[in-house]
Design a protein around this motif. Structure first.
Motif, PDB file in Angstrom:
ATOM      1  N   ALA A 157      35.211  28.512  50.301  1.00  0.00           N
ATOM      2  CA  ALA A 157      36.658  28.458  50.066  1.00  0.00           C
ATOM      3  C   ALA A 157      37.240  29.866  50.055  1.00  0.00           C
ATOM      4  O   ALA A 157      38.331  30.115  50.572  1.00  0.00           O
ATOM      5  CB  ALA A 157      36.952  27.746  48.752  1.00  0.00           C
ATOM      6  N   LYS A 158      36.475  30.800  49.494  1.00  0.00           N
ATOM      7  CA  LYS A 158      36.933  32.191  49.431  1.00  0.00           C
ATOM      8  C   LYS A 158      36.995  32.800  50.828  1.00  0.00           C
ATOM      9  O   LYS A 158      37.963  33.470  51.182  1.00  0.00           O
ATOM     10  CB  LYS A 158      35.987  32.987  48.533  1.00  0.00           C
ATOM     11  CG  LYS A 158      36.511  34.355  48.181  1.00  0.00           C
ATOM     12  CD  LYS A 158      35.693  35.016  47.083  1.00  0.00           C
ATOM     13  CE  LYS A 158      36.281  36.389  46.784  1.00  0.00           C
ATOM     14  NZ  LYS A 158      35.366  37.267  46.107  1.00  0.00           N
ATOM     15  N   GLU A 159      35.951  32.533  51.625  1.00  0.00           N
ATOM     16  CA  GLU A 159      35.923  32.993  53.029  1.00  0.00           C
ATOM     17  C   GLU A 159      37.137  32.454  53.779  1.00  0.00           C
ATOM     18  O   GLU A 159      37.792  33.167  54.523  1.00  0.00           O
ATOM     19  CB  GLU A 159      34.716  32.430  53.802  1.00  0.00           C
ATOM     20  CG  GLU A 159      33.343  32.814  53.401  1.00  0.00           C
ATOM     21  CD  GLU A 159      32.865  34.146  53.922  1.00  0.00           C
ATOM     22  OE1 GLU A 159      32.729  34.299  55.156  1.00  0.00           O
ATOM     23  OE2 GLU A 159      32.647  35.017  53.074  1.00  0.00           O
ATOM     24  N   ALA A 160      37.388  31.167  53.574  1.00  0.00           N
ATOM     25  CA  ALA A 160      38.482  30.499  54.285  1.00  0.00           C
ATOM     26  C   ALA A 160      39.814  31.155  53.935  1.00  0.00           C
ATOM     27  O   ALA A 160      40.691  31.296  54.779  1.00  0.00           O
ATOM     28  CB  ALA A 160      38.508  29.015  53.939  1.00  0.00           C
ATOM     29  N   ARG A 161      39.942  31.598  52.676  1.00  0.00           N
ATOM     30  CA  ARG A 161      41.196  32.229  52.271  1.00  0.00           C
ATOM     31  C   ARG A 161      41.317  33.643  52.823  1.00  0.00           C
ATOM     32  O   ARG A 161      42.399  34.087  53.179  1.00  0.00           O
ATOM     33  CB  ARG A 161      41.314  32.291  50.745  1.00  0.00           C
ATOM     34  CG  ARG A 161      41.650  30.960  50.103  1.00  0.00           C
ATOM     35  CD  ARG A 161      42.157  31.166  48.677  1.00  0.00           C
ATOM     36  NE  ARG A 161      41.216  31.870  47.820  1.00  0.00           N
ATOM     37  CZ  ARG A 161      40.227  31.298  47.147  1.00  0.00           C
ATOM     38  NH1 ARG A 161      40.032  29.992  47.248  1.00  0.00           N
ATOM     39  NH2 ARG A 161      39.429  32.004  46.386  1.00  0.00           N
ATOM     40  N   HIS A 162      40.183  34.367  52.866  1.00  0.00           N
ATOM     41  CA  HIS A 162      40.249  35.777  53.246  1.00  0.00           C
ATOM     42  C   HIS A 162      39.842  36.028  54.686  1.00  0.00           C
ATOM     43  O   HIS A 162      40.090  37.088  55.217  1.00  0.00           O
ATOM     44  CB  HIS A 162      39.339  36.624  52.337  1.00  0.00           C
ATOM     45  CG  HIS A 162      39.759  36.573  50.895  1.00  0.00           C
ATOM     46  ND1 HIS A 162      40.719  37.403  50.367  1.00  0.00           N
ATOM     47  CD2 HIS A 162      39.367  35.763  49.884  1.00  0.00           C
ATOM     48  CE1 HIS A 162      40.883  37.105  49.080  1.00  0.00           C
ATOM     49  NE2 HIS A 162      40.075  36.130  48.761  1.00  0.00           N
ATOM     50  N   GLY A 163      39.203  35.050  55.293  1.00  0.00           N
ATOM     51  CA  GLY A 163      38.614  35.227  56.646  1.00  0.00           C
ATOM     52  C   GLY A 163      39.625  35.295  57.765  1.00  0.00           C
ATOM     53  O   GLY A 163      40.790  35.029  57.603  1.00  0.00           O
TER      54      GLY A 163
END
Lengths: 163, 311
Positions: A157-163
């Motif tokens: 979820a963090k990757e998806a937000r920052h990716g």
């Protein structure tokens, strides 16, 4: 009886408590937050685990008056409201980390705190972090698995937000 | 009466919490509660009421309060006294008595300077206990099993004791008297631990044996060795759960000091440790097993320190 004001699950509460009241008594009693359980009453089982200023503690060992002005998070405060579950709660449900459910609120609070500090813990780190949460049903295997899956969900979820 | 600024997530109101007659069945009776902001105020509050008790982390005290073993007239909580939480790491290390173990574990400089203490803190209680329990409370509770004591003994810590009338210091070794009893007089509190920073040639470690991972120690050993290659210039050894007080094992120290630490030296040190300790048989273990573990944990820890291993 003395006055006590603190923040629980993001909302400020004010109440009158007896001096010997513990945090677990206040949560389960006048505040009606019965998700937090009491089993041993002396800090050995972790069923009463809540977050105090973000850190997991045994609420059976905290004098209620000592939380004046501080922030408490209980199991009821993890999800998004309206029955939405947090990633950790979801993972426990999906992976069989909950059987009778009595240890689960405390277990999930500890796991939530662990993953905030250590987003990709090893099995050993999970076991060490949860050593203060006892489970009579699962044999812990599904619990460790739930924590790893929760960690993966949160990282994705963090990757998806920052990716 | 409960007032809230936002609705709580929960099924609704419950009974009013009164632990004296509550479902927990506790026999606690009413007492006054104070939460002073300064040391001066803490001493005032304590003196104002005979039968007062200082409250640190609460992990020992709340259990005794709940089952009626402790019946104070007043509790003076130290949780707001910032003066007692300071930690300084320099040529001298000073640790405030109200520092929580969880916080101390996050203090990298402290853990690097005092590895035996860091190792003991890592396995003390549980995550939840470590976020509440304090160094001062662990020592003042004076259990012979206190995990923070053997490491502080090998680091040759001194305790700084304060009262309304002044300050005094004594070696930690002289602080413990008997199980549950320290040299604190009524109205005194343990304010700070003071340790001279170990030399760069010093290695220290801690080992504990319990029945399960979260357990009171059956036996614990702390070791500090000042080394010159494999030659030991100075040795300090301390034990927990192996006598009425946390204690230095001076026979074991003598067996190691000034010597090349080889198999022979380890054998002598083990035998000396087994003689130094005064274990008992209780619900957790037997005298014989504890005596054996004193030697085994010592040998294991010394070997590990010589090899430069962290576990």
């Amino acid at each position: 009886m003395s006055a006590l004001a603190f923040v629980v699950n993001g909302g400020r509460v004010e109440l009158e408590v007896a001096p010997g009241a513990r945090l677990v008594d206040v949560l389960r009693g006048p505040l009606g937050l019965v998700g937090t359980k009491e089993a041993c009453g002396n800090g050995e089982c972790g069923a009463c685990t809540v977050l105090l200023d973000g850190k997991p503690v045994n609420s059976c060992l905290v004098l209620a008056l000592d939380v004046e002005g501080r922030e408490v998070t209980t199991i009821e405060g993890l999800g998004g409201g309206e029955g939405r579950l947090s990633a950790v709660q979801e993972a426990f449900v999906e992976r069989g980390g909950v059987q009778c459910g009595f240890c689960s609120p405390g277990m999930i609070m500890s796991a939530t705190a662990l993953l905030r500090e250590r987003p990709a813990p090893t099995d050993e780190e999970i076991e060490a972090a949860l050593v203060g949460n006892l489970c009579r049903c699962t044999g812990y295997k599904q619990i460790v698995e739930s924590v790893k899956v929760a960690g993966a969900k949160l990282r994705a979820a963090k990757e998806a937000r920052h990716g | 009466m409960v007032t809230m600024s936002e609705p709580l997530l929960g099924p609704g109101r419950g009974r009013c919490a009164d632990p004296g007659r509550g479902e927990s069945g506790g026999r606690a009776r009413a007492f006054a509660y104070h939460r002073p902001a300064t040391l001066a105020e803490a001493f005032e509050r304590f003196a104002a009421q005979p039968g007062s008790q200082f409250l640190a982390g609460g992990t020992d005290l709340l259990v005794r309060l709940r089952d009626g073993r402790l019946r104070p007239e007043a509790l003076v909580s130290l949780s707001r006294v910032k003066e007692l939480t300071a930690v300084e790491v320099g040529p001298q290390i000073r640790i405030g008595a109200m520092a929580r173990f969880g916080e101390l574990l996050g203090h990298r400089a402290l853990c690097e300077a005092l590895p035996a203490l860091a190792e003991a803190m890592r396995t003390l209680g549980s995550t939840q206990i470590r976020n509440l329990a304090t160094l001062g409370g662990n020592l003042c509770n004076a259990s012979p099993c206190a995990d923070s004591a053997p490491p502080l003994l090998v680091h040759e810590a001194r305790v700084r004791i304060l009262s309304a009338h002044g300050a005094r210091e004594l070696p930690l070794e002289d602080f413990f008297v008997a199980p549950g009893q320290t040299r604190l007089a009524p109205g005194e509190l343990l304010a700070e631990l003071v340790v001279d920073r170990p030399s760069p040639a010093t290695r220290s470690g801690f080992a504990k044996k319990g029945r399960v991972r979260m357990d009171i120690a059956i036996a614990s050993i702390a070791v500090s060795l000042e080394l010159d290659g494999a030659r030991c210039k100075k040795a300090r050894v301390a034990a927990g759960s192996l006598g009425p007080r946390p204690m230095r094992l001076k026979g074991a120290e003598a067996a190691l000091e000034g010597r090349l630490i080889d198999a022979e030296a380890l054998k002598d040190a083990r035998a000396a440790a087994e003689k130094d300790v005064a274990p008992i048989t209780d619900v957790r273990s037997t005298e014989a097993y504890r005596r054996h573990m004193a030697g085994a944990l010592l040998a294991r820890t010394v070997t590990r320190l010589l090899e430069g291993r962290s576990r």
